[in-house]
Design a protein around this motif. Sequence first.
Motif: not given
Length: 702
Positions: A50-55, A164-181
Motif C-alpha cells: 500500500i505504501n510502495d515501500g517501508d514508511p 494504492r489504498l483504494p485497491l485494498l478497499l475494493l475487497f470490501i464490496p467483494l466480501l459483502i457480495t460473497v457473504s464473507a462478513y
Amino acid sequence: MRSKLIIVIIAAVTTYLIDHRVYLIIINTLIPLILIKDLVGFREQVRLFINDGDPIESVRISLAGIMVNGRELVGLRVLGVTYTFDSAFEEALARARALIRLFSKYRIIILVSSSGDYIIGIDKDTYQELFTELERLNIKVVRINGFELANALRLRVRRRSLVRLPLLLLFIPLLITVSAYVFLIFPILYTIYSIGDLSRRKFVINAEFNNEVIRDLRATMVMDSTMIKAEALSFRSRVFHAHASILLVISSNDELRDWVKSTASRVYSKFLMLRHVRYFLSYKDFEVTLRRIQQGEDVYSLYLASTARFDSSFKWRWVPSLPISKVLNANYSRAWSMELNLATLTPFSLQLINEKRGLAIIGKDVNGRDIYWSFSGLSPHTLIIGPTGAGKTTLAMSIAYQVKRRLGSNVRLIIIDPHGHANILNRLISIRIIDLGKSRVVTNELSALIESIRMSNPLLSIGTEGALLRMAGIGGDGISSINELLKRLEELSNNIILKEAYYNLYNALAPIINYYNDFGRNMLLNIHDLLNDDIIFIMKSILSDELLRYLTMLILLSVTRRAVSECRNPPCPLKYLVIIDEAHNVLKLPSEYRMLGVDDPVERMFRELRKFGVALFALMQPPLNVLNEGILGNVGTTVILSGNSQYVSHVASSINGMDNDDTLWLLSGQYRALVLHQGEPRSIRVSQLYVPRELIMEKTNE
C-alpha cells in the motif's frame, strides 16, 4: 498458504452449491479459523504494498553515510582476503566462522551486489571496532561514501503516498457480495495498520530486494569440508549466473537455540504418540541440527533477500519491498541457519564470484570496461592467437604477473618459452630460469618419459615399435633416463622382429639421445624438484622439432602428475598456471594422431586438468589447422589479436563465433583484440590491451 487457499476455495464452492446456509456457516466460522494465522501475518506485506515501500520517520543520505530513523550507517567495501576456500580451506573456514560472529555481534548488513562487490553496512559508533577486528582476520576493506552504500542497498526514497489504498478497499464490496462478513475485519485491520503512523512517518524507502528466504534447508543437513567446498563453489556460480544481488542480516540468541531443542523434542513426542513416518523424518532432520550444535556450531536468525531467485536450498517468497526499518533493528527474521552454512556467504568463499574482479585484466572494451580472465567458469584454459609481433607473449606475461601478484605462493608459474622473451618476468618476480640448451631435465616417472617420446613422433605409438615401447613400460621401475630406457628396450629385443623395431626406435630417438650425450648424472635436473618453484624453461637453442615436442610434453606431463597427486578432493583452486609459447609446435600433430588412431595427450590435458587446479595458456600463430574440436571445445577464453587481412581471413575461417563486424574490428588498428568466452553468444571487442606499468618499464629498459 497456497494449499490452504485451494482447500478453502473448493470447500466454499462445494458448500455454496449444496446448501447456502451451510456455506454461510463455513465461510464465516471454519474458513476464518483456518486462515486467521496466515491473514494476520500477511498484514506486513500489505503494508509494504500500500505504501510502495517501508514508511520511515527520517532519512538522510550524505557522503558520511546513511541515517534511517536515527540509526547512522557507514559503508565498507571488502577489497580482498588473504585466505580463501580455494587456496587455504581450513584457515579460511576458521576465519569465516569468526567473521560470522562479528556479523551477529555488530548487527551488520551484508550486501553482495550482482557485479560482485562485497559491502558491509555498520553503525557509525562501532565502525572503528569492526575495522580493527577485520584487520585481525586479514580482510582488507576501504570505507565508501553514503551514496555508494545507498546504491548497494538499492534505496529509492520518496514522499509517502497512499494511491494504492483504494485497491485494498475494493475487497470490501467483494466480501459483502460473497457473504464473507467475518473477513471484513481484515481489510479494516490492514488499512489501519498501513496508515496508522501517517502523521509521523512521511517518507518511504523502497529497497528493491523482492525475494526473501523463509527457510534454509541446509540447516538440517550434515556438513563436512567436502560439502562446504562444493556448496561454496555452487553457490557463487548460481548467484553470478542469476545476476542476483543479496542482502543478509544475521543474529544469534539463546532463545533460538532453545526453540530448536524444544521443537525437536515436540516432534519426537508426536512420533512416539502417533507413530507416523512424517514426524519421524522431521525429528531426524532436527537430530542432525542438534548434533551440529553439540559439536560447537551456533544457530543464527537469518534474514536473506535477493533481487532474483537462484537455484539453492532456500525456500523463497515474494515481497513488495524490503522492510528496511525492521532489518536495521535486527528484529525481522523469518528463517534460521547454522554457522557452517553461513560460511559460504562470507568473502572467504565469495571473493571470486565476480567476473569483473577476476584474477587478471585482459584489456578494456569499447565502453572502457575492464575485461578479466578468471579461473572460475566453464574452463580456465586460454588460447591467444596473433601474428608475429602482435603482443601474444606480452599479454601472457601481463596475465601471469597479475595472477602471481594477487595469489603469491599459492600458484606456480610454469612458462615454456622457445625464444627467451619471458625473461622480463625475472626482474619483476622471483622466478627461476632454466635454459634447456645448457641444462638437461629428467623425470623419475617412466610413464611420463615414454609418453613424451610417443608425442615427439606419432609413428612411435603404433606397430612393433609402439608395442616395444609399451613393453618397456611394464616392470621398468627405476628407469629415469633415455639411456636406461634404451638398455631396457635392447633387453626386450630377443627376436628378429623386435630387434628391427629396436633399431628403428634408436634411429627415431637420435635427436633425444644426442641431446643427453656428454652430460653426467650429477649434471641432470629432476623436473619434479624444479616444479617446487616458479620457473621459465627457455628452448631458443633447441632446433629439432622432435626434441622440442619431447621436452614440452615432458614438462606438461610432469605438471599433470604433480597436480593430480596434490589435488585430493577435486575440483581444486588454481595451483599451476602453465604458459606454452609457440604452442603450434606442440599442437601440430593432432591430425596425424587421429589418422593413426592414437589418443592425443594434449587434448586429454585440455579436457581434464581444470579440475586439478591447472590453467593452460596456449600462444599460437597461424596456421590454426592444428587445433582440433577436442581442444577448442575445452578452451574457456580465446583472445584473437589484430593483424593483416590474410591473417584475419585465416582466423575467421578457423574460429567459430566471429562475424563480419568482428573481422573488420581486427583490421581496424594495432593492439586491438577480440575475446570469446565459452558459453557466451557474442564476442567482446577489446580496444586496448592491458599491460601493468611495471612490465612496460622493464620492456622499455631492455
